[in-house]
Design a protein around this motif. Structure first.
Motif, PDB file in Angstrom:
ATOM      1  N   UNK A   1       0.806  -1.221   0.000  1.00  0.00           N
ATOM      2  CA  UNK A   1       0.000   0.000   0.000  1.00  0.00           C
ATOM      3  C   UNK A   1       0.836   1.265   0.000  1.00  0.00           C
ATOM      4  N   UNK A   2       1.846   1.325   0.870  1.00  0.00           N
ATOM      5  CA  UNK A   2       2.659   2.543   0.928  1.00  0.00           C
ATOM      6  C   UNK A   2       3.488   2.704  -0.340  1.00  0.00           C
ATOM      7  N   UNK A   3       3.890   1.603  -0.946  1.00  0.00           N
ATOM      8  CA  UNK A   3       4.628   1.693  -2.211  1.00  0.00           C
ATOM      9  C   UNK A   3       3.753   2.281  -3.303  1.00  0.00           C
ATOM     10  N   UNK A   4       2.530   1.802  -3.396  1.00  0.00           N
ATOM     11  CA  UNK A   4       1.608   2.279  -4.426  1.00  0.00           C
ATOM     12  C   UNK A   4       1.275   3.753  -4.221  1.00  0.00           C
ATOM     13  N   UNK A   5       0.951   4.130  -2.993  1.00  0.00           N
ATOM     14  CA  UNK A   5       0.533   5.512  -2.746  1.00  0.00           C
ATOM     15  C   UNK A   5       1.691   6.479  -2.918  1.00  0.00           C
ATOM     16  N   UNK A   6       2.890   6.102  -2.498  1.00  0.00           N
ATOM     17  CA  UNK A   6       4.044   6.974  -2.683  1.00  0.00           C
ATOM     18  C   UNK A   6       4.420   7.105  -4.152  1.00  0.00           C
ATOM     19  N   UNK A   7       4.270   6.035  -4.921  1.00  0.00           N
ATOM     20  CA  UNK A   7       4.548   6.099  -6.354  1.00  0.00           C
ATOM     21  C   UNK A   7       3.586   7.055  -7.051  1.00  0.00           C
ATOM     22  N   UNK A   8       2.315   6.990  -6.683  1.00  0.00           N
ATOM     23  CA  UNK A   8       1.324   7.885  -7.280  1.00  0.00           C
ATOM     24  C   UNK A   8       1.624   9.326  -6.927  1.00  0.00           C
ATOM     25  N   UNK A   9       1.925   9.591  -5.662  1.00  0.00           N
ATOM     26  CA  UNK A   9       2.207  10.959  -5.236  1.00  0.00           C
ATOM     27  C   UNK A   9       3.485  11.493  -5.884  1.00  0.00           C
ATOM     28  N   UNK A  10       4.456  10.613  -6.096  1.00  0.00           N
ATOM     29  CA  UNK A  10       5.674  11.044  -6.784  1.00  0.00           C
ATOM     30  C   UNK A  10       5.357  11.480  -8.211  1.00  0.00           C
ATOM     31  N   UNK A  11       4.460  10.749  -8.870  1.00  0.00           N
ATOM     32  CA  UNK A  11       4.043  11.113 -10.220  1.00  0.00           C
ATOM     33  C   UNK A  11       3.328  12.461 -10.217  1.00  0.00           C
ATOM     34  N   UNK A  12       2.449  12.658  -9.250  1.00  0.00           N
ATOM     35  CA  UNK A  12       1.730  13.930  -9.142  1.00  0.00           C
ATOM     36  C   UNK A  12       2.708  15.078  -8.902  1.00  0.00           C
ATOM     37  N   UNK A  13       3.654  14.884  -7.984  1.00  0.00           N
ATOM     38  CA  UNK A  13       4.640  15.921  -7.695  1.00  0.00           C
ATOM     39  C   UNK A  13       5.459  16.254  -8.932  1.00  0.00           C
ATOM     40  N   UNK A  14       5.807  15.237  -9.701  1.00  0.00           N
ATOM     41  CA  UNK A  14       6.577  15.461 -10.920  1.00  0.00           C
ATOM     42  C   UNK A  14       5.815  16.334 -11.906  1.00  0.00           C
TER      43      UNK A  14
END
Length: 242
Positions: A192-205
């Protein structure tokens, strides 16, 4: 490394590798929903009961994390005030609405709801509440788990706008103890934390392309105090946990 620890690492790594492929499209949709909210100065709430609440804490005031996230943290739905009663709480109808009302969720906001089993009352009521007021719902859940235990009950996956199926088996734990009929090594939190952090990293980018990525720095990094203070000042009015 022992056989058991090797089995756990291998299982988890294999699952994450598989999810890179199977979740590519729904993760892109989730990122798009969050990006749209961020550009409209909306908030992204994260909710879970029991151990799933750790995803909400993971993104809250986090180094490298986005400042417009809001964790939904209520002691009775977590574990530290009583693990047994929290299990009762998440299965009880009618308790989530007053809990969420204090957060001031608005149309255009997003709520990420983590529920591995995907059938308990609390996460489904949270999704219903969010959709009633015009917020988007992203679910992190196990389709296999919820399908196996639903027995006619509604499932979180059925009421979410975007479903991120973590692909985990019923029961969460993935390493079998030989001759015991038991499994150990739960993986839903790590996934779960891997998925959510990956999504947020994409948004931040994506936000950074316009020079506006509200990302916290680790408190020990140069310039962190000034940057974080500005972000807290901006977002505190709609995040009671800052």
């Amino acid at each position: 490394m022992t056989d058991i620890t090797d089995a756990y690492f291998s299982n988890l790594i294999g699952r994450l590798e598989e999810l890179k492929q199977t979740l590519a499209e729904p993760m892109a949709r989730a990122a798009a929903v969050i990006l749209d909210a961020a550009r409209g100065d909306k908030r992204v709430y994260v909710f879970g009961t029991g151990h799933s609440h750790m995803l909400a804490e993971e993104v809250h005031y986090r180094a490298g994390g986005l400042a417009f996230t809001v964790p939904v943290l209520v002691g009775s739905a977590m574990l530290h005030e009583g693990a047994v009663i929290s299990s009762v709480y998440e299965r009880t109808q009618g308790l989530v609405r007053p809990m969420l009302e204090r957060y001031g969720m608005q149309p255009g906001d997003v709520i990420i709801i983590a529920s591995n089993s995907g059938v308990n009352a609390a996460p489904i009521e949270a999704a219903d509440y969010a959709r009633e007021i015009g917020a988007k719902v992203i679910a992190i859940t196990s389709i296999a788990y919820s399908s196996a235990i639903a027995n006619g009950r509604r499932r979180l996956a059925e009421v979410a706008d975007v479903v991120l199926d973590n692909g985990l088996p019923p029961g969460d734990a993935v390493v079998e103890l030989e001759g015991m009929g038991l499994r150990v090594g739960p993986v839903s939190t790590a996934v779960g934390v891997t998925v959510i952090n990956a999504i947020f990293a994409e948004v931040a980018s994506e936000l950074s392309k316009s020079g506006d990525a509200p990302v916290y720095l680790s408190a020990n990094m140069p310039g962190a105090a000034e940057i974080n203070q500005k972000l807290v000042k901006k977002y505190r009015s709609r995040n009671p946990h800052l």
